[in-house]
Write a protein that holds these residues in place. Structure first.
Motif, PDB file in Angstrom:
ATOM      1  N   ASN A  94     -14.336  53.492  -2.608  1.00  0.00           N
ATOM      2  CA  ASN A  94     -15.578  53.316  -3.344  1.00  0.00           C
ATOM      3  C   ASN A  94     -16.073  51.881  -3.452  1.00  0.00           C
ATOM      4  N   PHE A  95     -15.276  50.918  -2.995  1.00  0.00           N
ATOM      5  CA  PHE A  95     -15.664  49.523  -3.092  1.00  0.00           C
ATOM      6  C   PHE A  95     -15.261  48.794  -1.813  1.00  0.00           C
ATOM      7  N   SER A  96     -15.805  47.606  -1.626  1.00  0.00           N
ATOM      8  CA  SER A  96     -15.458  46.836  -0.439  1.00  0.00           C
ATOM      9  C   SER A  96     -13.978  46.452  -0.471  1.00  0.00           C
ATOM     10  N   SER A  97     -13.428  46.146   0.686  1.00  0.00           N
ATOM     11  CA  SER A  97     -12.003  45.852   0.790  1.00  0.00           C
ATOM     12  C   SER A  97     -11.610  44.634  -0.051  1.00  0.00           C
ATOM     13  N   PHE A  98     -12.572  43.727  -0.280  1.00  0.00           N
ATOM     14  CA  PHE A  98     -12.278  42.551  -1.106  1.00  0.00           C
ATOM     15  C   PHE A  98     -11.703  42.954  -2.441  1.00  0.00           C
ATOM     16  N   TRP A  99     -12.238  44.041  -3.036  1.00  0.00           N
ATOM     17  CA  TRP A  99     -11.824  44.412  -4.382  1.00  0.00           C
ATOM     18  C   TRP A  99     -10.411  44.952  -4.427  1.00  0.00           C
ATOM     19  N   SER A 100      -9.945  45.566  -3.361  1.00  0.00           N
ATOM     20  CA  SER A 100      -8.549  46.016  -3.358  1.00  0.00           C
ATOM     21  C   SER A 100      -7.600  44.818  -3.374  1.00  0.00           C
ATOM     22  N   TRP A 101      -7.967  43.759  -2.650  1.00  0.00           N
ATOM     23  CA  TRP A 101      -7.173  42.528  -2.688  1.00  0.00           C
ATOM     24  C   TRP A 101      -7.252  41.888  -4.070  1.00  0.00           C
ATOM     25  N   TYR A 102      -8.416  41.910  -4.648  1.00  0.00           N
ATOM     26  CA  TYR A 102      -8.610  41.344  -5.986  1.00  0.00           C
ATOM     27  C   TYR A 102      -7.723  42.059  -6.998  1.00  0.00           C
ATOM     28  N   VAL A 103      -7.738  43.388  -6.959  1.00  0.00           N
ATOM     29  CA  VAL A 103      -6.931  44.171  -7.893  1.00  0.00           C
ATOM     30  C   VAL A 103      -5.446  43.893  -7.673  1.00  0.00           C
ATOM     31  N   LEU A 104      -5.034  43.869  -6.418  1.00  0.00           N
ATOM     32  CA  LEU A 104      -3.629  43.585  -6.113  1.00  0.00           C
ATOM     33  C   LEU A 104      -3.217  42.240  -6.710  1.00  0.00           C
ATOM     34  N   PHE A 105      -4.042  41.230  -6.533  1.00  0.00           N
ATOM     35  CA  PHE A 105      -3.737  39.900  -7.053  1.00  0.00           C
ATOM     36  C   PHE A 105      -3.513  39.941  -8.564  1.00  0.00           C
ATOM     37  N   PHE A 106      -4.427  40.597  -9.292  1.00  0.00           N
ATOM     38  CA  PHE A 106      -4.289  40.617 -10.741  1.00  0.00           C
ATOM     39  C   PHE A 106      -3.152  41.509 -11.207  1.00  0.00           C
ATOM     40  N   ARG A 107      -2.865  42.541 -10.474  1.00  0.00           N
ATOM     41  CA  ARG A 107      -1.714  43.370 -10.833  1.00  0.00           C
ATOM     42  C   ARG A 107      -0.413  42.580 -10.677  1.00  0.00           C
ATOM     43  N   LEU A 108      -0.339  41.773  -9.639  1.00  0.00           N
ATOM     44  CA  LEU A 108       0.887  40.995  -9.394  1.00  0.00           C
ATOM     45  C   LEU A 108       1.062  39.879 -10.421  1.00  0.00           C
ATOM     46  N   ILE A 109      -0.014  39.184 -10.772  1.00  0.00           N
ATOM     47  CA  ILE A 109       0.127  38.071 -11.714  1.00  0.00           C
ATOM     48  C   ILE A 109       0.240  38.543 -13.161  1.00  0.00           C
ATOM     49  N   THR A 110       0.025  39.842 -13.400  1.00  0.00           N
ATOM     50  CA  THR A 110       0.193  40.379 -14.749  1.00  0.00           C
ATOM     51  C   THR A 110       1.476  41.201 -14.852  1.00  0.00           C
ATOM     52  N   PHE A 111       2.415  40.897 -13.959  1.00  0.00           N
ATOM     53  CA  PHE A 111       3.813  41.348 -14.064  1.00  0.00           C
ATOM     54  C   PHE A 111       4.007  42.848 -13.881  1.00  0.00           C
ATOM     55  N   HIS A 112       3.162  43.481 -13.073  1.00  0.00           N
ATOM     56  CA  HIS A 112       3.434  44.843 -12.651  1.00  0.00           C
ATOM     57  C   HIS A 112       4.409  44.795 -11.478  1.00  0.00           C
ATOM     58  N   SER A 113       5.083  45.893 -11.245  1.00  0.00           N
ATOM     59  CA  SER A 113       6.135  45.931 -10.229  1.00  0.00           C
ATOM     60  C   SER A 113       5.601  45.522  -8.857  1.00  0.00           C
ATOM     61  N   PRO A 114       6.058  44.386  -8.304  1.00  0.00           N
ATOM     62  CA  PRO A 114       5.541  43.937  -7.001  1.00  0.00           C
ATOM     63  C   PRO A 114       5.773  44.965  -5.897  1.00  0.00           C
ATOM     64  N   LEU A 115       6.941  45.608  -5.883  1.00  0.00           N
ATOM     65  CA  LEU A 115       7.230  46.574  -4.826  1.00  0.00           C
ATOM     66  C   LEU A 115       6.297  47.775  -4.903  1.00  0.00           C
ATOM     67  N   GLU A 116       6.091  48.276  -6.118  1.00  0.00           N
ATOM     68  CA  GLU A 116       5.227  49.440  -6.291  1.00  0.00           C
ATOM     69  C   GLU A 116       3.780  49.099  -5.938  1.00  0.00           C
ATOM     70  N   GLU A 117       3.314  47.919  -6.365  1.00  0.00           N
ATOM     71  CA  GLU A 117       1.935  47.519  -6.093  1.00  0.00           C
ATOM     72  C   GLU A 117       1.702  47.323  -4.597  1.00  0.00           C
ATOM     73  N   ILE A 118       2.594  46.612  -3.952  1.00  0.00           N
ATOM     74  CA  ILE A 118       2.421  46.331  -2.520  1.00  0.00           C
ATOM     75  C   ILE A 118       2.539  47.619  -1.711  1.00  0.00           C
ATOM     76  N   ARG A 119       3.445  48.499  -2.124  1.00  0.00           N
ATOM     77  CA  ARG A 119       3.590  49.783  -1.415  1.00  0.00           C
ATOM     78  C   ARG A 119       2.316  50.621  -1.561  1.00  0.00           C
ATOM     79  N   GLY A 120       1.778  50.711  -2.784  1.00  0.00           N
ATOM     80  CA  GLY A 120       0.555  51.472  -2.999  1.00  0.00           C
ATOM     81  C   GLY A 120      -0.623  50.879  -2.248  1.00  0.00           C
TER      82      GLY A 120
END
Length: 447
Positions: A94-120
């Protein structure tokens, strides 16, 4: 919030908040099938709930509108855990690919599981973006619909605030005089200097007008609504052009969809097509007081416009959200279109702030304080901050260039240089919004 990752991309959209009445904004697959709609579940989602939410989101954006005054759709306002992979799939679709990278970045810096985030993120990497406008609901019965409301011939009050735009106002009133629907009155609140009372003589329709000394847009609209005799209030701008069936199309849409507000669409070039995502009926996620028909009972129920937005921005957006939360139905209407000339002199450009995020000078607040007042009042501090994160950088591009995708890197290059000034502007805006929140809304009731 329908998918939780939306909080990073669209934290302050209307439909993140639960309204008083659920009109079936987000239908379930079962509900759509009962109405004869073909439903295809996306097998790429690994959760059944994710599949259903995907169907609901697609239907909403493709223009599904239930004709029932209230019907039960999917409850998207209660948080339900969805697999991370499904969240990233939704973002990719539903959004440009930029936003998936943006979300990934903020999920990682807010201490969500890196393995789960990168895998998803990785599992969803090949998902293609879809275009909802290509799969739109047609509402085929609209064109042949003979409106009982129009046959009853109710009085419509057309309200126009104006400031130093007589040459454009002449064309505005000419278009109104040529309307196919003729039972209307026009109310013009004129703030021009010098005031030309003779301008208002000789028009072939009921025209009420007065001079307002204070240069104040929302005061003008509120006073005109108080003076209006009609049960239907049509808000309009002084630098626009419309076709002869404009009033008729607004009334017809209210009647066909059993709606309370008909939000007309705007184009900026004479003869241009309506943008694809506005070219079909759908639930409106905005309110433009330059082209909207509102039932009088909406103003009676929730009051007039909040004067905290005087000489600033988002007053109409706030009113649209207030109407939505109160349970009123607002339909985006592609047939009630206008050409918005966006004249560079007069109007709000002369007496206030034209753009919400681009200040007029280096030390002015960014964004305009009324924007943060609006976001913080309804969505809270956290979502207001998220909106600032995604809006401050793009606001460094001048307004006239904001639609140029190849300029997207300019803010990133500029930001290290101007970051102290931008942060100061944001802090000033936040503090001024504090004052507005402490004072509270300035909303009068319709007498």
């Amino acid at each position: 919030m329908i998918f939780q990752f939306l909080k990073y991309i669209a934290p302050t959209r209307y439909y993140n908040l639960r309204p008083k009445i659920d009109h079936g904004y987000f239908p379930s697959p079962e509900q759509l099938q009962q109405e004869g709609c073909t439903v295809t579940l996306d097998a790429g989602y690994i959760s059944e709930h994710g599949q259903k939410l995907d169907v609901a989101w697609n239907a909403f954006h493709a223009g599904y509108i239930s004709h029932q005054s209230a019907c039960k759709g999917i409850d998207v306002w209660t948080s339900v855990a969805i697999p991370v992979q499904d969240e990233y799939r939704f973002i990719r679709k539903n959004f440009s690919s930029f936003w998936s990278w943006y979300v990934l970045f903020f999920r990682l810096i807010t201490f969500h599981s890196p393995l789960e985030e990168i895998r998803g993120f990785w599992k969803a990497r090949k998902v293609a973006r879809i275009d909802h406008s290509r799969n739109q609901f047609k509402h085929a019965g609209y064109e042949k619909f003979e409106s009982p409301l129009i046959k009853r011939n109710p009085l419509v009050s057309i309200i126009i605030p104006t400031l130093n735009r007589y040459s454009y106002l002449k064309d505005v009133l000419r278009d109104i005089g040529n309307q196919t629907y003729t039972n209307f009155e026009v109310i013009v609140v004129d703030q021009s200097e010098p005031y030309q009372e003779s301008f208002f003589q000789g028009w072939n329709f009921p025209l009420q007008h007065w001079f307002q000394e204070e240069k104040a847009l929302w005061k003008a609209r509120n006073s005109a609504i108080q003076a209006a005799k009609g049960n239907y209030i049509l808000l309009y701008d002084d630098d626009s052009l419309v076709e002869n069936d404009w009033v008729e199309q607004h009334l017809k849409t209210l009647d066909f969809f059993k709606a309370d507000l008909s939000s007309g669409v705007s184009i900026s070039v004479l003869g241009a097509k309506v943008p694809e995502h506005y070219a079909y009926f759908r639930w409106s996620d905005q309110l433009d007081t330059g082209n909207v028909l509102v039932k009088r009972e909406v103003f009676e129920a929730i009051g007039l416009f909040d004067r905290q937005f005087e000489k600033q921005r988002m007053g109409d957006g706030e009113y649209g959200l207030r109407a939505y939360l109160a349970g009123f139905r607002n339909i985006s209407n592609p047939f009630a279109k206008r050409v918005h000339l966006k004249v560079q002199s007069g109007g709000l450009r002369q007496m206030g702030s034209w753009d919400a995020w681009r200040p007029r000078n280096l030390f002015a607040p960014r964004p305009i304080p009324s924007v943060l007042y609006f976001y913080r009042r309804y969505f809270g501090r956290k979502d207001a901050l998220r909106t600032m994160l995604i809006s401050l950088l793009p606001s460094l591009i001048p307004y006239k260039f904001k639609s140029k995708p190849y300029l997207v890197w300019i803010p990133l290059l500029m930001f290290p240089i101007v970051v102290p000034i931008v942060l100061l502007q944001a802090l000033v805006s936040w503090k001024l919004a504090d004052q507005k929140l402490k004072m509270g809304p300035l909303i009068d009731n319709l007498e």
